[in-house]
Structures are given as C-alpha cells and as structure tokens.
Design a protein around this motif. Structure first.
Motif, PDB file in Angstrom:
ATOM      1  N   GLY A 100      48.420  40.765  42.062  1.00 18.88           N
ATOM      2  CA  GLY A 100      47.899  41.232  43.342  1.00 18.88           C
ATOM      3  C   GLY A 100      48.950  41.279  44.430  1.00 18.88           C
ATOM      4  O   GLY A 100      48.947  42.172  45.288  1.00 18.88           O
TER       5      GLY A 100
ATOM      6  N   LEU B  22      40.065  40.470  43.279  1.00 24.72           N
ATOM      7  CA  LEU B  22      40.820  41.147  42.216  1.00 24.72           C
ATOM      8  C   LEU B  22      39.884  41.609  41.104  1.00 24.72           C
ATOM      9  O   LEU B  22      38.911  40.922  40.762  1.00 24.72           O
ATOM     10  CB  LEU B  22      41.887  40.205  41.661  1.00 24.72           C
TER      11      LEU B  22
ATOM     12  N   ALA C 128      41.667  47.874  42.813  1.00 25.54           N
ATOM     13  CA  ALA C 128      42.984  47.375  43.216  1.00 25.54           C
ATOM     14  C   ALA C 128      43.539  48.180  44.387  1.00 25.54           C
ATOM     15  O   ALA C 128      44.102  47.623  45.339  1.00 25.54           O
ATOM     16  CB  ALA C 128      43.940  47.414  42.025  1.00 25.54           C
TER      17      ALA C 128
END
Length: 574
Positions: free
Chosen positions: A355, A505, A536
């Motif tokens: 991430g 996420l 994302a």
C-alpha cells in the motif's frame, strides 16, 4: 612673435575681398585677432545678404516620395538609451516577483512566510527562474563569502536521498532540496528527481558555467522516524530565524543516518502477525482464525528475512512470505477444522500488499512526475505478481489435494461493527510499527484508521454504496487528516496516512480472484482482481485528493488565506 613682426603690414593675400573697408562698423564688433581667424574663405556671403533658396523644378526632383512643400514630417521618436541585455526591467522587483497574469486569469503567486515551506518551495519550483524572488540574506554562512557551492549541493543531495529512500513523493523531495539550496543563498538551482537518481544544477549567473551534481539511490528502507528527522532538519534550514551552519547540518545528518530503528526485529515480526490477525477479524474471522493468521504471517516474515539475508531479490521474498498463511489455511481446510480458512489467507495478504508504494506512485503521477510514477507503479505490479504467484501456487496444490474452498463466500458482512472497528484500529497500530513510526504518531494514526473504517462501513454496509466509492471517500478523509497533521507539525504526511489506509486494502478481493483462477474460473478471477485494482486506485487517489483539499480550503496558523495557498500549490497552467 616679436613686436616688429606685429607692426608689419599684412599682405593683400591675407585680406578677404569681402572684408568691410575701414570706417564701416559691423553689428558685432570683434577684435582684430578674432576677425582674422574667423575669415576662412573668399566666397563668404557678406553680412546682411541672405541667399535665396533655389527653386527646384519638377525635372530636377530625384524621388517621387519626396515630401511636398508645406508638409512637416512628424518628429522622430526619441531614441532609447542603450543598456545591457542583462539589466532587470523597470517593473521587476527582486522581493516581489512580477505577476504575469494572462487574460484568462491565473492566480497571482503569494509567497508569504505564513505558508509552510513545502508550499513556498513548490510554488517557486513551478515559476521560471527569472521570476523567482531572490533569497533572503543567508544567516548560516561559515565566513564572509559563505559555504562553497559543491558542499551545499552535496548536502542537498544527501538529504534528498534519505527522503526518496524513505518513500517520500518526488514533489516533496524536490521541494526539500530546493529549500536547502535557498537557505544557503543559491537561488538559481534546479533539482531533478527520478526513481533512482537525484541531480541538482546551480548556475551562478547567465554568463557563468553551471555546476551540476548527482547521486544514485541504491537502497530503500522504510523508516518513518528517520523521515521525520530529515523533515525537521529541512524545516530548521529553511527558517530564516534559525542559525544553522554547514558543519552543524552535516553533523545532524550523520546522526540521522546512524540512528538505530526505534523497534527491534522481534517487535516487527510480532507486529506483522498482529496485522494479519487483525485483518482476519476484519473480514469475519474468530479467535482461532486470528491466531492462525498471526502464526502464518510471522512465519512468512521470518522466511522473507532469511531470503533477504541470502541476497534474493524482493520479488522472491514476497512470494515466499505469501506461502505460509495460504498453507495454514489449506491445512485447516484439509483437517476439517470448523474455521473460515479464507479469512486466514486474506489476513496474510493484508500484511504483504504494498500500500505504501502504491500511494506514493499514484501521488507522483497526479503531481506530474510521470517517470517516477511509472517506476513506482511497475514496482507495485512486480510485488503484486510475486504475491499472486506464491499464493496461487499453494492454492493450486491445495485444490489438487481436495481442499474445499468456496470462491463465492462472503467475508466482512458488517454484522459485527464493534469487532471490526477494534480490528481496524489494531491493524493500523501494527502497520505503524512496521513502518518504524515515532511513538507519538502511532496513536494518532490508530485513531485515523478506525475513523476511516467507520466511514467505509457506514457508506458500504449501511448505505449500500459501492465499495469503490466508499473506499475513495474513506481514503480522502485519511489524506485530509494526514495533511492537517503534517502542516501543523511541519513534517511529512506519510506517517499519518500510510498506516491508516491499512484496513481499506483490497485483501479479500485479491484472495478470491486468485482462488477462482486456481479453480479454473479465469473469468471470475479476473473480475475479482480488477475490483482489487480499482479499490487500490481509489485508495491512492482518495489520499491525494484529501491532501489537495486541505491545501485549498483550510486556514493555516499565522493568517495565510486560501487564495495564497492555491497560488502557492498550483501556479502552472495551460
């Protein structure tokens, strides 16, 4: 001459034929010597006789463009005084740059000291070199002439290297490098940041050769404590009221490099396990699933450290780290234990999804650093492919062994909001420890992660809004809070945003896509993976948008208004 020569009568050749005879006086009597010196020609027109202007006939006219009689030509404009090509225009002021505002109405640049140094440096970087305000008299000079230019450039590159290696965006790295140069009086500087190369060029004047230096970033490490220390150093350098010599700046930079990480290795391994366990609770797991996911993530972390010690690339490290959680989930399914094996595997994926690199890559693309953004996103793609390869390999063998995994199972239905809010905060806490954040920032980012999950749950589960839109809204709130904290503390926004996006996420979407592919349902798997990619991107864009909103509308301490920040942030137009 002697007196005899003076009394000698003059010859006839020395007299003019038009000289008035004796006894006749002229209107302007002159001395004898002046009259002799003034007579230069026999053809001199006598006094009082005006010569008539000859009449020019048409035949004698030489040009058809001659002006007719009685017409007066307009007076010629006064010739401009000749000056130097390097002289500044009369409208230019070194302290207040000229506002070349087109008719379409671009905002005028406002560079007040109340605006944080990041915004001031970004604004000046987007301005042409000739329009940048001159730096103030530097107060960090080692002697009367100040430090040498190569030393300033070397210090600038070393600071930029630490920022880029720590995961900071290219825009903020350039702003920090430019701030360091201006703090030592170098105004004609152009920093350039790419994924692995830093360069800076300084041209003393338009007639002197530029001085250019570069530095390559070969190692990257996640340590937000070091990142915050570098930001404090740049803030002290850019403050005109702080006297910081070159030796003092080098000493502080060496201390930042030598400082050990705030958490030992066993704490990081435990944090990795807690992150996976919290993620399994977030998607609907129970206590058994929590400990199973925790053990799998800790095993994967230790295997990744072993591979790193052997010199294997990060691609293989991520693939190896993704195998133990998937293997534990398959083992629980084969032993017919009544647990949600999918939650175990999903929790392990949460601990590995990149991430941080994803947010930094999208941020670089949105701010115009397309080369750096392409490299970062390519790195994210490689990490994602390595995770997919590791999990898919274990799932394929599990399916062949008869493990019954349902790709249509629903995870995280939102029927336990209290447990999920607790899990989201625990996940953000563990993520902050993995990022080596300062201890006083861990609690703030933990609360931020819990609030982000509350927004997502209220929009998606209670409001039946699409998960992509809900994720983008929650990530925008995270970015807004992170930018607020960074601007009040004059530090980077990454420690306040990266860990807080952990609960958002797309771990479950990634897992179900891989499971469908392992069961030969490629179409369904690609749809699920596409959803994971969309989630994302929504996270990254939402974080960046929240930061931009804070720069546009929120008031800052010291009286800086929103219009000044708009111009400081974006002065470039098309």
């Amino acid at each position: 001459m002697t007196e005899a020569e003076d009394r000698k009568p003059q010859s006839d050749e020395a007299r003019s034929a038009f000289r008035p005879p004796g006894g006749v006086t002229t209107s302007a009597p002159t001395t004898h010597a002046e009259s002799e010196s003034s007579v230069t020609s026999e053809f001199e027109i006598p006094a009082g006789l005006a010569a008539r202007r000859p009449v020019v006939s048409e035949a004698e006219t030489t040009s058809e463009f001659a002006l007719p009689e009685g017409y007066e030509a307009p007076p010629a404009p006064a010739a401009e005084t000749e000056g130097s090509a390097f002289t500044a225009p009369s409208t230019y002021n070194a302290w207040t740059p000229a506002a070349f505002t087109p008719a379409s109405g671009f905002p005028v640049v406002s560079l007040t000291k109340d605006v944080p140094w990041q915004d001031r440096m970004r604004a000046m970087l987007r301005m042409p070199v000739a329009e940048r305000p001159a730096p103030e008299t530097p107060q960090r000079q080692d002697d009367e002439t100040g430090p040498a230019v190569p030393r300033v450039l070397d210090l600038t590159l070393r600071i930029g290297e630490l920022l880029l290696a720590g995961g900071e965006g290219a825009e903020d790295v350039e702003a920090a490098m430019f701030a360091v140069c201006r703090s030592y009086g170098l105004d004609r500087c152009e920093p350039n940041v790419t994924f692995t190369l830093l360069s800076i060029s300084h041209q003393p004047s338009l007639v002197e050769d530029p001085v250019t230096a570069s530095r390559t970033v070969r190692r990257r490490g996640t340590d937000y404590t070091r990142l915050a220390a570098v930001f404090h150093l740049v803030d002290d350098l850019s403050d005109p009221e702080t006297s910081l010599s070159m030796e003092e700046a080098y000493r502080r930079l060496a201390e930042i490099r030598r400082n050990r990480h705030p958490y030992p290795g066993w704490v990081l391994t435990t944090a990795s396990g807690l992150l996976a366990g919290a993620a399994s609770l977030l998607v609907g797991g129970d206590v058994v699933v929590f400990f199973a996911a925790m053990v799998g993530a800790m095993l994967g972390d230790r295997l990744a450290w072993l591979c790193a010690g052997r010199g294997l690339p990060e691609f293989y490290q991520f693939a190896v780290a993704a195998m133990p959680p998937a293997a534990i989930g398959i083992a629980l399914t084969l032993t017919h234990v009544e647990v949600a094996a999918s939650a175990v595997i999903t929790g392990g994926l949460f601990a590995l999804l990149p991430g941080r690199a994803l947010v930094a890559g999208v941020q670089d693309g949105l701010t115009g650093f397309y080369i750096t953004a392409s490299a970062r996103l390519l790195e994210v793609m490689y990490f994602f492919v390595s995770i997919v390869a590791g999990v898919l390999l274990v799932l394929y063998f599990g399916v062949q062994l008869g493990a019954e995994l349902n790709p249509d199972a629903a995870l995280g239905t939102g029927d336990q909001p209290v447990v999920q809010i607790f899990a989201s905060m625990l996940l953000s806490l563990a993520f902050a420890v993995l990022l080596q954040q300062e201890r006083h920032t861990v609690w703030a980012v933990t609360v931020n992660g819990g609030i982000a999950w509350c927004v997502f749950g209220a929009m998606h589960y209670a409001g039946n809004i699409s998960p992509v839109a809900s994720t983008a809204a929650a990530a925008g709130l995270v970015g807004l809070f992170g930018q607020l904290m960074s601007r009040y503390r004059f530090v980077s926004a990454l420690p306040y945003t990266t860990a807080a996006i952990g609960p958002l996420l797309p771990g479950s979407a990634t897992y179900f896509g891989l499971l469908a592919i392992a069961q030969s349902e490629v179409d369904k798997g690609l749809v699920s993976l596409s959803t994971a990619v969309a989630l994302a991107m929504a996270i990254a864009i939402g974080v960046n948008l929240g930061g931009e909103i804070s720069r546009l509308f929120l008031r800052m301490p010291g009286g800086a208004n929103a219009a000044g920040r708009r111009a400081a942030k974006r002065t470039r137009g098309f």
